[in-house]
Design a protein around this motif. Structure first.
Motif, PDB file in Angstrom:
ATOM      1  N   GLN A  61       0.847  -1.189   0.000  1.00  0.00           N
ATOM      2  CA  GLN A  61       0.000   0.000   0.000  1.00  0.00           C
ATOM      3  C   GLN A  61       0.885   1.242   0.000  1.00  0.00           C
ATOM      4  OE1 GLN A  61      -2.685   0.217   3.337  1.00  0.00           O
ATOM      5  NE2 GLN A  61      -3.953   1.790   2.392  1.00  0.00           N
TER       6      GLN A  61
ATOM      7  N   ARG B  80      -9.862   8.744 -10.158  1.00  0.00           N
ATOM      8  CA  ARG B  80      -8.804   7.754 -10.347  1.00  0.00           C
ATOM      9  C   ARG B  80      -7.766   8.272 -11.335  1.00  0.00           C
ATOM     10  NH1 ARG B  80     -10.332   1.530  -9.840  1.00  0.00           N
ATOM     11  NH2 ARG B  80     -11.957   1.635  -8.254  1.00  0.00           N
TER      12      ARG B  80
ATOM     13  N   PRO C 111      -3.132  -6.195 -10.767  1.00  0.00           N
ATOM     14  CA  PRO C 111      -3.045  -6.228  -9.308  1.00  0.00           C
ATOM     15  C   PRO C 111      -1.618  -6.379  -8.807  1.00  0.00           C
ATOM     16  CG  PRO C 111      -4.482  -7.997 -10.139  1.00  0.00           C
ATOM     17  CD  PRO C 111      -3.894  -7.315 -11.315  1.00  0.00           C
TER      18      PRO C 111
ATOM     19  N   TRP D 138      -0.749  -4.992  -5.054  1.00  0.00           N
ATOM     20  CA  TRP D 138      -1.254  -3.786  -4.430  1.00  0.00           C
ATOM     21  C   TRP D 138      -2.549  -4.119  -3.689  1.00  0.00           C
ATOM     22  CZ3 TRP D 138       2.206  -0.189  -4.177  1.00  0.00           C
ATOM     23  CH2 TRP D 138       3.123  -0.016  -5.202  1.00  0.00           C
ATOM     24  N   ILE D 139      -2.748  -3.495  -2.550  1.00  0.00           N
ATOM     25  CA  ILE D 139      -3.929  -3.798  -1.736  1.00  0.00           C
ATOM     26  C   ILE D 139      -5.205  -3.265  -2.392  1.00  0.00           C
ATOM     27  CG2 ILE D 139      -3.944  -1.733  -0.287  1.00  0.00           C
ATOM     28  CD1 ILE D 139      -4.393  -3.698   2.120  1.00  0.00           C
ATOM     29  N   SER D 140      -5.053  -2.286  -3.287  1.00  0.00           N
ATOM     30  CA  SER D 140      -6.176  -1.770  -4.075  1.00  0.00           C
ATOM     31  C   SER D 140      -5.639  -1.416  -5.461  1.00  0.00           C
ATOM     32  CB  SER D 140      -6.788  -0.532  -3.404  1.00  0.00           C
ATOM     33  OG  SER D 140      -5.842   0.519  -3.308  1.00  0.00           O
TER      34      SER D 140
ATOM     35  N   ARG E  77      -6.469   3.805  -8.321  1.00  0.00           N
ATOM     36  CA  ARG E  77      -7.194   4.316  -7.147  1.00  0.00           C
ATOM     37  C   ARG E  77      -6.222   4.639  -6.004  1.00  0.00           C
ATOM     38  NH1 ARG E  77     -12.402   4.170  -5.177  1.00  0.00           N
ATOM     39  NH2 ARG E  77     -12.559   4.263  -2.910  1.00  0.00           N
ATOM     40  N   ALA E  78      -5.230   3.781  -5.802  1.00  0.00           N
ATOM     41  CA  ALA E  78      -4.287   3.960  -4.700  1.00  0.00           C
ATOM     42  C   ALA E  78      -3.517   5.272  -4.827  1.00  0.00           C
ATOM     43  CB  ALA E  78      -3.324   2.785  -4.649  1.00  0.00           C
TER      44      ALA E  78
ATOM     45  N   GLU F 216      -5.963   8.175  -3.998  1.00  0.00           N
ATOM     46  CA  GLU F 216      -6.270   8.183  -2.568  1.00  0.00           C
ATOM     47  C   GLU F 216      -5.102   8.742  -1.762  1.00  0.00           C
ATOM     48  OE1 GLU F 216      -7.359   4.143  -1.694  1.00  0.00           O
ATOM     49  OE2 GLU F 216      -9.504   4.641  -1.715  1.00  0.00           O
TER      50      GLU F 216
END
Length: 208
Positions: free
Chosen positions: A31, A50, A60, A79-81, A85-86, A89
């Protein structure tokens, strides 16, 4: 008899496709680091959709890619998301922490600011290699792998009025060419880029 023979044949064939003693490699999730956002101003809200990312990174898995086209896809590191998007965020959280402005990945109903992000580069730079000259990036150690992040942002009002646009590069030396080192270096790069974007937000919000 024919049906029993067919069933026996299928059993033999299928049993050859199943490996019972093979252990799956554990997956490590990564992350991008960012601070806990604390909102201290009522607005305007910063809408961060995004990010646009290079096609090679749209998976992923953590992908290590360099400027020569060398690619390594890490099956056991993800990646955890989703990365698009990561990135958004993390930038939103950094900007809220730095400016106190609320940020969101959902478009607000009232008047707001829009921050559009494009990741131009998110790769590993190797200063020396076969057929390559030896040189260094300012602030880095020669002959060491470096995590490169280049991001272009476009800041607009909610009515589409352009407030600012700029391309911001950052780099950090890699302790090793590994997904964990890459994640840490790129998190630091993203924090530095966010700090540069934050300098424009108070002026942008006051011109609202």
């Amino acid at each position: 008899m024919k049906s029993r023979a067919l069933l026996l044949s299928l059993t033999v064939l299928l049993s050859g496709c199943i490996i019972f003693d093979k252990k799956s490699e554990a997956v490590t999730f990564h992350q991008l680091a960012s601070p806990a956002p604390v909102t201290t101003r009522s607005g305007p809200t910063l809408f961060v959709p995004r990010a646009i990312i290079p096609s090679a990174l749209r998976r992923p898995n953590v992908v290590l890619i360099d400027d020569t086209g060398w690619v390594r896809i890490e099956d056991a590191h993800r990646w955890i998301s989703p990365l698009d998007r990561a990135v958004s965020e993390a930038v939103g959280r950094h900007l809220t922490s730095l400016t106190g402005l609320p940020s969101s990945m959902q478009s607000p109903a009232d008047e707001h600011l829009v921050l559009l992000l494009t990741v131009d580069k998110m790769e590993v730079f190797t200063p020396a290699g076969p057929g390559r000259s030896i040189f260094s990036i300012p602030g880095t150690t020669p002959n060491t792998d470096t995590a490169i992040l280049q991001l272009t942002f476009r800041l607009e009002k909610s009515d589409g009025t352009l407030l600012a646009t700029k391309t911001l590069p950052q780099s950090r030396p890699l302790k090793e060419r590994s997904p964990t080192a890459f994640e840490q270096a790129q998190s630091a790069n993203l924090a530095a880029i966010s700090a540069e974007i934050a300098k424009l937000l108070p002026a942008a919000s006051s011109s609202k």
